[in-house]
Scaffold this motif. Sequence first.
Motif, PDB file in Angstrom:
ATOM      1  N   ILE A 175       1.070   3.317   9.780  1.00 31.34           N
ATOM      2  CA  ILE A 175       2.000   2.078   9.511  1.00 31.34           C
ATOM      3  C   ILE A 175       2.025   1.165  10.789  1.00 31.34           C
ATOM      4  O   ILE A 175       3.088   0.389  10.649  1.00 31.34           O
ATOM      5  CB  ILE A 175       3.361   2.538   9.032  1.00 31.34           C
TER       6      ILE A 175
ATOM      7  N   ALA B 142       0.170   8.737   3.341  1.00 25.10           N
ATOM      8  CA  ALA B 142       1.106   9.985   3.436  1.00 25.10           C
ATOM      9  C   ALA B 142       0.579  11.130   2.925  1.00 25.10           C
ATOM     10  O   ALA B 142       0.765  12.140   3.456  1.00 25.10           O
ATOM     11  CB  ALA B 142       2.290   9.459   2.868  1.00 25.10           C
TER      12      ALA B 142
ATOM     13  N   SER C 119       6.250  -2.129  12.497  1.00 21.92           N
ATOM     14  CA  SER C 119       5.830  -1.314  11.315  1.00 21.92           C
ATOM     15  C   SER C 119       5.122  -2.280  10.173  1.00 21.92           C
ATOM     16  O   SER C 119       5.332  -3.437  10.196  1.00 21.92           O
ATOM     17  CB  SER C 119       6.758  -0.719  10.359  1.00 21.92           C
TER      18      SER C 119
ATOM     19  N   ARG D 240      11.209   5.304   3.220  1.00 19.65           N
ATOM     20  CA  ARG D 240      11.184   6.285   2.404  1.00 19.65           C
ATOM     21  C   ARG D 240      11.946   7.303   2.696  1.00 19.65           C
ATOM     22  O   ARG D 240      11.685   8.334   3.254  1.00 19.65           O
ATOM     23  CB  ARG D 240       9.715   6.855   2.492  1.00 19.65           C
TER      24      ARG D 240
ATOM     25  N   TRP E 181       0.593   3.320   1.340  1.00 15.77           N
ATOM     26  CA  TRP E 181       1.657   4.512   1.718  1.00 15.77           C
ATOM     27  C   TRP E 181       1.340   5.789   1.361  1.00 15.77           C
ATOM     28  O   TRP E 181       1.380   6.746   1.880  1.00 15.77           O
ATOM     29  CB  TRP E 181       2.946   3.943   1.749  1.00 15.77           C
TER      30      TRP E 181
ATOM     31  N   GLU F  26       2.714  -0.042  -1.051  1.00 16.50           N
ATOM     32  CA  GLU F  26       3.352   1.115  -1.203  1.00 16.50           C
ATOM     33  C   GLU F  26       2.508   2.107  -1.854  1.00 16.50           C
ATOM     34  O   GLU F  26       2.346   3.437  -1.487  1.00 16.50           O
ATOM     35  CB  GLU F  26       4.328   1.123  -2.506  1.00 16.50           C
TER      36      GLU F  26
ATOM     37  N   TYR G   2       5.243  -2.245   7.275  1.00 15.45           N
ATOM     38  CA  TYR G   2       6.062  -2.004   6.152  1.00 15.45           C
ATOM     39  C   TYR G   2       7.436  -2.511   6.450  1.00 15.45           C
ATOM     40  O   TYR G   2       7.883  -2.649   7.529  1.00 15.45           O
ATOM     41  CB  TYR G   2       6.074  -0.531   5.463  1.00 15.45           C
TER      42      TYR G   2
END
Lengths: 194, 194, 194, 194, 194, 194
Positions: E176, F161, E7, E45, F157, F154, E9
């Motif tokens: 990701i 997302a 990933s 998350r 993301w 973040e 992340y």
Amino acid sequence: MTPPAISRYPVPALAELPEDIRARILAVQEKAGFIPNVFITLAHRPAEFRAFFAYHDALMEKESGLSKAEREMIVVATSGANDCLYCIVAHGAILRIYAKNPLVADQVAVNHRKADITPRQRAMLDFAMKVAVDSPSITDLDFAALAAHGFSAEDAWDIGAIAAFFALSNRMANLIAMRPNEEFFLMGRVPRVK
Amino acid sequence: MTPPAISRYPVPALAELPEDIRARILAVQEKAGFIPNVFITLAHRPAEFRAFFAYHDALMEKESGLSKAEREMIVVATSGANDCLYCIVAHGAILRIYAKNPLVADQVAVNHRKADITPRQRAMLDFAMKVAVDSPSITDLDFAALAAHGFSAEDAWDIGAIAAFFALSNRMANLIAMRPNEEFFLMGRVPRVK
Amino acid sequence: MTPPAISRYPVPALAELPEDIRARILAVQEKAGFIPNVFITLAHRPAEFRAFFAYHDALMEKESGLSKAEREMIVVATSGANDCLYCIVAHGAILRIYAKNPLVADQVAVNHRKADITPRQRAMLDFAMKVAVDSPSITDLDFAALAAHGFSAEDAWDIGAIAAFFALSNRMANLIAMRPNEEFFLMGRVPRVK
Amino acid sequence: MTPPAISRYPVPALAELPEDIRARILAVQEKAGFIPNVFITLAHRPAEFRAFFAYHDALMEKESGLSKAEREMIVVATSGANDCLYCIVAHGAILRIYAKNPLVADQVAVNHRKADITPRQRAMLDFAMKVAVDSPSITDLDFAALAAHGFSAEDAWDIGAIAAFFALSNRMANLIAMRPNEEFFLMGRVPRVK
Amino acid sequence: MTPPAISRYPVPALAELPEDIRARILAVQEKAGFIPNVFITLAHRPAEFRAFFAYHDALMEKESGLSKAEREMIVVATSGANDCLYCIVAHGAILRIYAKNPLVADQVAVNHRKADITPRQRAMLDFAMKVAVDSPSITDLDFAALAAHGFSAEDAWDIGAIAAFFALSNRMANLIAMRPNEEFFLMGRVPRVK
Amino acid sequence: MTPPAISRYPVPALAELPEDIRARILAVQEKAGFIPNVFITLAHRPAEFRAFFAYHDALMEKESGLSKAEREMIVVATSGANDCLYCIVAHGAILRIYAKNPLVADQVAVNHRKADITPRQRAMLDFAMKVAVDSPSITDLDFAALAAHGFSAEDAWDIGAIAAFFALSNRMANLIAMRPNEEFFLMGRVPRVK
């Protein structure tokens, strides 16, 4: 604070415009209560201005088998396909007023297949969208599909020519970054109170 | 044998046309030796005819930072992107004549990146093609790319407006199935013998 | 003035080529009066040259349910979809000659739906274009559409294989920036005078 | 149960094939342990078969600045873009074997940007993909991007020619609905046990 | 050698995860023999993790008119259209197992029109692909096409909702750079030996 | 007159819904003054409803480096790209309210490049649009472009997302033909009078 620019190009003062253009703009201002930016920004080029509005009027003001609301539907649907903010917002306002319907402009701009319109209007917009985004593929079958809903050959010309004219208009608005007047965003959304 | 139709719509006889339109057409015929089909087929709608050619002339006949050959290059390249046979063939002929180059029209219609043109003309056509096929994506960077080749903001308007006008023109030609005159196919391909 | 390059790659001299390739090229020159650039530019790679022209001849010179003009139509139409200048210009010339028709090549290169061709040829080109630009979507229905116009399964192979071969050819020409010979631009446009 | 067809066209029996083609097929069978369907299905057309495999060998068997695994990467990546099941599965198997890597074929077929390959191979596949899906846009910049990773002009031809040849191959496989042999699906996925 | 990142992340350690998430992951590990990367990478998350798998289970574990294999076909076909390596590889493995068919996943990922599936499944995937790539165009005709193969309106919701959920899932995996576990590449390809 | 359907599927009565779902819907109604159709139409499938809104809240209600207005911008821009009427209209209303700006929603829905937003927000929407329409092409360069505007990993993301979740949401709304409540069309367009 400086108001945001309404064009990438210089915007002429009314006083410096040729008489016929100024008169046209003042007449619009008189009727609408403000000057729609398409007039004052395109006036940067007087000869093109005159041809543009002559063409516009020849299609949008004439007698036609299409109602004025239907013609504005074509403008809004094809401008949606071309991502033209000015035309969606300004003609969306006009469509709401002509159609006396506060919802139809947003519906048609996003997806005419789901708008609250008649099957005849759906066929009209299918044809207009094909002219707007895939004109080489038009064949006699497309004219037949219109005829099945009662549209004459002259109606087909009207539909196609409006889509073609706004192909030009959308590109000019995107070229000069024409900004819609704030007044348009709200017009026709609220019933007028007497 | 019946000659092939030059339009899906009725083609008017010269005698039945309004005087100004007939005069315009006769003047073209005088100059070209034949009547280009765009004139006689669009004359089916006189008011639109007048606006169309007024717009055309405002862009194509004016003083400009672009040569006439360069303006025709824009027409041919964007009409190629729109698969418009009439405009590729008719304006290809005009381009060959203005540019005194029998090859450039076919080159530009198919792929302007490989045409025998200058880097400045390549930048001009890059901009025109973006107006023709992806106008919402135009940003200040596109104007800067033109400026790097010496084009002024007014030149950029000219380039974009020609691309926009032929967005209309290509769609009208595809709508009515406008047929190019046979004369155009050969014009400018052979050096004139004295 | 240096003539423009006809390839991004070195172009071999005839004298340095393998005998079989030189013979092939001389034979073409004898027949055409000049050496089409596809021969001399691809000769940079002899093994690929031999396979390329063997493949070409296997499709274009064989007995077939398709006339030679029809096979060239497929080349021109699919090369138009692939924006390949060399193939449009060179095979356009050959098509004009085989079809004895000075107009059909430009028509087919731009939009086969509007060309002066038969409904059978229109179906042939619909199939060829699908092979050229969307081959994963081909289903039995496409073969049935051909059969309805009298094409056999072997004809369908011929149509599809020509479209497939020129998918290769168009990409090679675009890769090396192959330049069409000037002779091709005019060939077949003017009736030969005796 | 009838096994599924491996082609829309008749598949010849080995015995009825010309000697050279039968020999070629038997040699492949000897080496692979089975006859890959591309051989037996394309043998329906002997002349095209010979040209197809001559072309294949000229590109895939020659000395080259590209390793055999790299050449198969080009095949798999561009066949992925063309949705060609046969080539993804069959050449994916060959790629796994040459690269001694059970994962890279699936990676490259889906998205070469995320594959476990070197930056040089990434640049190679960027170029190959442009030839496969947008060859008219190739300019000198694309060759420069390759050169920055050490690829010579001849390497660029190899990359582009492989992408071009499989543009043909993918379309032929989609045309005849060529079915991959079941053996290919598993080849190179499991380490051979001694 | 460092194993490749799974990933873009940070990947949480099991020990630091909330209890419910750790339990879910351990249960999967127990069943599969390894932890599929979608679990441990999305656990970065927790709140989104919970919603993601609740949604997944609501569609993929429920009673339905679609078999589990059919639901995985929808995942694999639409993930193929979205070029999502993780979903093609991981759900391809699951599809092979549910369908007890080592070939169908690769077939469906590349081109569902040529897969070894029933006409009913073909119609199911046509609908799913339209939801995945062109949802604004869905009309009542698409529901009618499903109904002709015996799918109820609730089945249509299931098909569409799975396509919609994996539209999200594919984008998260691409965002990701989620890497498929090596185990998936081989799963279901070889008959289990007792 | 029957009001137009708000879904292709049966719309449950509040009384027949599971307690938690009814409570959620009543709370929304309490706050908004009406029940947004997304709640009552998706309640047709309680398990999916719960996951959908859990996911929504996990992204849209959390602490974030993005303001609530910025998150709604992402929804409106990507829903514009997906032609989803419900999400453009409903989230456009919310965006107008959060941003205290009656114009920005229409601007962003049509063309975020011309909206009255900051360069940072423009970069945010460039990233979101790539996730929405071309997620396989996302590379580290896209994350770097965000970082140049101060967005953390973040934040990236969050942006991605939200775009991914509304890829699902837009497809569900298009699938069931979800109709926006009339109230949304006007919300946030007129300054509230005290």
